[in-house]
Write an enzyme that holds these catalytic residues in place. Structure first.
Site, mmCIF file in Angstrom:
data_model
loop_
_atom_site.group_PDB
_atom_site.id
_atom_site.type_symbol
_atom_site.label_atom_id
_atom_site.label_comp_id
_atom_site.label_asym_id
_atom_site.label_seq_id
_atom_site.Cartn_x
_atom_site.Cartn_y
_atom_site.Cartn_z
ATOM 1 N N HIS A 1 0.812 -1.217 0.000
ATOM 2 C CA HIS A 1 0.000 0.000 0.000
ATOM 3 C C HIS A 1 0.848 1.272 0.000
ATOM 4 O O HIS A 1 0.306 2.371 -0.106
ATOM 5 C CB HIS A 1 -0.929 0.018 1.223
ATOM 6 C CG HIS A 1 -2.122 -0.865 1.080
ATOM 7 N ND1 HIS A 1 -2.051 -2.235 1.184
ATOM 8 C CD2 HIS A 1 -3.429 -0.576 0.833
ATOM 9 C CE1 HIS A 1 -3.258 -2.745 1.013
ATOM 10 N NE2 HIS A 1 -4.111 -1.766 0.790
ATOM 11 N N SER B 1 -7.525 0.421 -1.809
ATOM 12 C CA SER B 1 -6.770 -0.285 -0.759
ATOM 13 C C SER B 1 -7.507 -1.570 -0.434
ATOM 14 O O SER B 1 -8.682 -1.723 -0.767
ATOM 15 C CB SER B 1 -6.666 0.577 0.504
ATOM 16 O OG SER B 1 -7.825 0.435 1.303
ATOM 17 N N ASP B 2 -6.830 -2.484 0.228
ATOM 18 C CA ASP B 2 -7.584 -3.586 0.832
ATOM 19 C C ASP B 2 -8.099 -3.094 2.186
ATOM 20 O O ASP B 2 -7.768 -1.990 2.639
ATOM 21 C CB ASP B 2 -6.726 -4.861 0.936
ATOM 22 C CG ASP B 2 -7.608 -6.110 1.000
ATOM 23 O OD1 ASP B 2 -8.811 -5.991 1.301
ATOM 24 O OD2 ASP B 2 -7.096 -7.228 0.766
ATOM 25 N N TRP B 3 -8.874 -3.885 2.810
ATOM 26 C CA TRP B 3 -9.587 -3.546 4.059
ATOM 27 C C TRP B 3 -8.600 -2.996 5.114
ATOM 28 O O TRP B 3 -7.761 -3.745 5.605
ATOM 29 C CB TRP B 3 -10.247 -4.830 4.567
ATOM 30 C CG TRP B 3 -11.141 -4.710 5.739
ATOM 31 C CD1 TRP B 3 -10.793 -4.368 7.011
ATOM 32 C CD2 TRP B 3 -12.543 -4.955 5.760
ATOM 33 N NE1 TRP B 3 -11.887 -4.381 7.821
ATOM 34 C CE2 TRP B 3 -12.981 -4.747 7.080
ATOM 35 C CE3 TRP B 3 -13.474 -5.338 4.801
ATOM 36 C CZ2 TRP B 3 -14.303 -4.921 7.467
ATOM 37 C CZ3 TRP B 3 -14.794 -5.516 5.194
ATOM 38 C CH2 TRP B 3 -15.198 -5.297 6.502
ATOM 39 N N GLY C 1 -6.114 -1.358 4.712
ATOM 40 C CA GLY C 1 -4.716 -1.490 4.268
ATOM 41 C C GLY C 1 -3.897 -0.229 4.481
ATOM 42 O O GLY C 1 -2.685 -0.299 4.705
#
Ligand code: BGC
Length: 758
Positions: free
Chosen positions: A282, A304-306, A308
């Site tokens: 990230h 982004s991921d959760w 992240g």
């Protein structure tokens, strides 16, 4: 010859700004910066890729000019269901998107707030993990990879896109394209196994299936290539774990599917949770800006991921939320999922000159472009009457065919399969009457799907063989120490002509955060298999699992083994189709099956080493206590018929590096007495190169259907792109010298030819 030159300048420089120790994670939601006035714009130190001159760009740019800073930051925020419950959407600057909310009416109500009650009326994008089906669950992606048939992946994506879009979802977090050598990693189930080429071809099929040629269509979705990048390299297979990878390995192994997805026009990309050589994905300027956005020319947006972005603090590259936001924005993560550092800190970061307005504008423009491309400004709402809440007959038929094509026959001694539809069949094992476990990971998110359980094995067998006597005895639970059901299982086996042993993992034993340190059958199932074998009745083991398992105990006990993976809603019917021969299995393993977990990582496309395994020489690369090589190799799978592959021919023994090509052909013939499918596979090896090359790498495959006696000539066209590789400066090089070609029906293919790259 060198193409696709990619600068390595910032390979190890991932983040901007100085980490401040002792920061506190922010928890505020959608808190807008206090004023709407854009902050003074410092001179840009980094220049995001300029907008392209398309109609979408014009629209996005003119809207962008009207937006306040707060409105722009709102677009960068993605919130989930739980956050929504705590959030007022009615504020002046709602988020850019909402995910994991299902139901057309709910989604329309949210959209109404954004469109009708905000100053600019910018519609929300609605995301969901539509991974292998929305209402209709197809086989898990690892199973789909076993089909060696891009049409299976494309059909899954098309059916899912139509169901989801009609229900108000317009953005899926798929396809997942993380190449991995790690069967311990639970998320191996979500990807396409250990090969970058196979994964890339299926990723393209999925992107095409979800998006079509125009994802504003009412039956299409914006896709998301995830997880960018090298997530499958998690050390020890522990989810979220560190990855330390060379530049050549990154480019040759992990990146090809993403490059292919970008070339196929994927709308969005999701950053991965892992660090890459010390730099979290990230915050990775090299992978996100230099490679994805610059070299590949990706013009969609990165989500982004959760949490992240927030996790950059735990990664140890950000001291607080402001640092995390600066790092993420600088690296090129455009939208923040769940955590809220962008909306909270961007204004202060701008004022301090730690991020630029042009970076913010670039992120917003990318998001707006996708929203325009989705047609959301023209059609923000979904017709609630068209919502899909059940599994249609045609979707079911597609799911059944896909499951049949995805299963792999691993053993079939004495031609035990296909079974006769008469006599007595004892179904034994904890998966025999299982329902939702047969969907595997990531299912049940679509509206109503919890009311559509998969067809069980017992149901499928009874439907296919109505005159047979079918009994069911569970024997044990999937993962429980209780063996008290063994005696009944053994008695049932004794009383039957054949045993169908339904064993494997629960849905929750693969997928995210589901790493296992032992990859045998869970619980006491291996003991159950051994106990049932004592009865002496022939056993067909049907395996339901989301990862390669160590199968030696099953191989010892069973006469036939069918790898069914998690087949989805039509599971039992698809299994029965194969057990009774309505479908002749033709799937192949997309991943090596180790003999023991201690062999992991084990994969077909490894380097030779200076001392390749030699059973007669102790001082070679092997284990003292195991034969070398996997139990079942990549590309392996049996059929009820036999095939002969012969006549390997090259159109030329020379391939010019300047745009030349060589056509490889081989003949495949069905030499048995049943119609069936064979997957003809082409592997290459470069025996002398400037950096060591894999002993084999897949560069072509074709699944062909042949009637008894029928033959077909399969051709593959190889170009310099197929024989080249990335070096440790991220340069794609095509070197002079010999290339070995292997063609056959698994990664052990023996038929060989050689050409020279000149
Ligand atoms: C997963 C992603 C998923 C996201 C949203 C994360 O935990 O890593 O693959 O898309 O959640 O549900």
């Amino acid at each position: 010859m060198t193409n696709g030159r990619i600068s390595r300048r910032s390979a190890l420089a991932g983040i901007g700004g100085t980490a401040v120790l002792g920061g506190v994670a922010s928890t505020g939601l959608l808190a807008s910066p206090a004023t709407a006035a854009p902050a003074a714009t410092p001179t840009p130190s980094r220049r995001p890729r300029p907008a392209r001159g398309t109609a979408l760009d014009h629209k996005a740019n003119s809207l962008l000019q009207k937006m306040t800073l707060a409105e722009k930051l709102g677009q960068l925020q993605l919130v989930n269901l739980e956050d929504l419950a705590r959030t007022s959407m009615a504020g002046p600057n709602p988020c850019g998107g909402v995910f994991s909310v299902v139901g057309a009416a709910k989604l329309n109500a949210l959209q109404k707030i954004a469109v009708e009650h905000t100053r600019l009326g910018i519609p929300l994008i609605f995301g969901l993990d539509v991974i292998h089906g929305y209402t209709t669950n197809f086989p898990i992606p690892l199973a789909q990879a076993s089909s060696f048939d891009p049409n299976v992946a494309r059909t899954d994506a098309e059916v899912a896109a139509a169901e989801a879009r009609a229900s108000g979802i317009n953005w899926t977090y798929a396809p997942m394209m993380d190449v991995t050598h790690e069967p311990r990693w639970g998320r191996i189930a979500e990807g396409n196994g250990e090969d970058p080429y196979l994964t890339a071809t299926l990723a393209v099929a999925k992107v095409t299936g979800y998006q079509g040629s125009d994802y504003s269509a009412p039956d299409r979705l914006a896709a998301c290539a995830k997880h960018y990048v090298a997530y499958g390299g998690a050390e020890g297979g522990r989810d979220y774990n560190t990855v330390d990878v060379s530049i050549q390995e990154l480019h040759n192994h992990y990146l090809p599917p993403f490059k292919a997805a970008v070339e196929a026009g994927v709308a969005t990309v999701m950053a991965s949770f892992n660090a890459i050589s010390g730099v979290p994905a990230h915050a990775n300027v090299y992978t996100l800006r230099d490679v994805l956005k610059e070299a590949y020319g990706f013009d969609g947006f990165v989500v982004s991921d959760w949490t992240g972005i927030q996790e950059l603090i735990m990664h140890g590259v950000a001291g607080n939320g402001a640092d995390a936001a600066a790092a993420g924005l600088t690296a090129g993560v455009d939208m923040e999922m769940v955590s809220t550092n962008y909306v909270e800190f961007a204004q202060q970061l701008l004022a301090a000159g730690r991020i630029t307005m042009s970076e913010i504008n670039d992120a917003v423009r990318r998001i707006l472009r996708v929203k325009y491309a989705l047609g959301l400004f023209d059609n923000p709402y979904v017709d609630e009457a068209g919502e899909v809440t059940s599994v249609s007959a045609s979707a079911r038929a597609h799911a059944r065919a896909a499951a049949g094509r995805s299963m792999v026959l691993l053993k079939n001694e004495n031609s035990l399969l296909p079974l006769k539809k008469t006599g007595s069949i004892a179904v034994i094992g904890p998966l025999g009457e299982a329902t939702y476990d047969l969907n595997g990971t990531w299912s049940g998110l679509g509206t109503g799907s919890q009311t559509t359980p998969p067809v069980t094995v017992v149901e499928g067998i009874k439907a296919a063989a109505p005159t047979a006597t079918v009994t069911f005895t569970k024997g044990c639970e999937i993962d429980d120490p209780d063996t008290s059901g063994f005696a009944a299982a053994v008695a049932a086996a004794r009383a039957a002509d054949v045993v169908v042993l339904a064993v494997g993992e629960s849905a929750a034993e693969s997928g995210e955060a589901s790493a296992r340190s032992n990859i045998g059958l869970p619980g006491v199932q291996e003991q159950l298999v051994a106990a049932v074998a004592q009865a002496g009745t022939p056993i067909v083991a049907v395996l339901f699992n989301g990862r390669p398992l160590t199968l030696q105990p099953v191989v010892n006990a069973a006469t036939a083994i069918l790898e069914a993976w998690a087949p989805g809603v039509e599971a039992g019917n698809a299994v029965a189709d194969i057990l009774f021969g309505r479908v002749n299995p033709g799937g192949k393993l997309p991943v090596s099956f180790p003999r023991a977990v201690g062999q992991v990582p084990i994969y077909y496309n490894h380097l030779n080493t200076g001392r390749p395994a030699d059973p007669n020489n102790k001082y070679t690369s092997k284990y003292l206590d195991l034969p070398s090589g996997p139990l079942f190799e990549f590309g392996f799978g049996l059929s009820y018929t036999d095939f002969a592959i012969s006549d390997l021919r090259l159109s030329s023994t020379r391939l010019s590096r300047r745009g030349g090509s060589v056509t490889v052909s081989a003949t495949v013939r069905n030499t048995g007495d049943r119609a069936g499918d064979e997957v003809v596979q082409l592997y290459l090896h470069d025996p002398v190169a400037s950096i060591s090359q894999p002993v084999r790498r897949l560069r072509g495959y074709r699944r062909v259907s042949l009637t008894p006696g029928q033959r077909s000539t399969v051709t593959f066209r190889l170009t310099p792109q197929d024989v080249g590789f990335y070096d440790n400066n991220a340069n794609f090089v095509v070197e002079r010298g010999q290339i070995e070609v292997y063609v056959g029906n698994s990664s052990s293919a023996a038929m060989k030819a050689v050409f020279t790259v000149v």
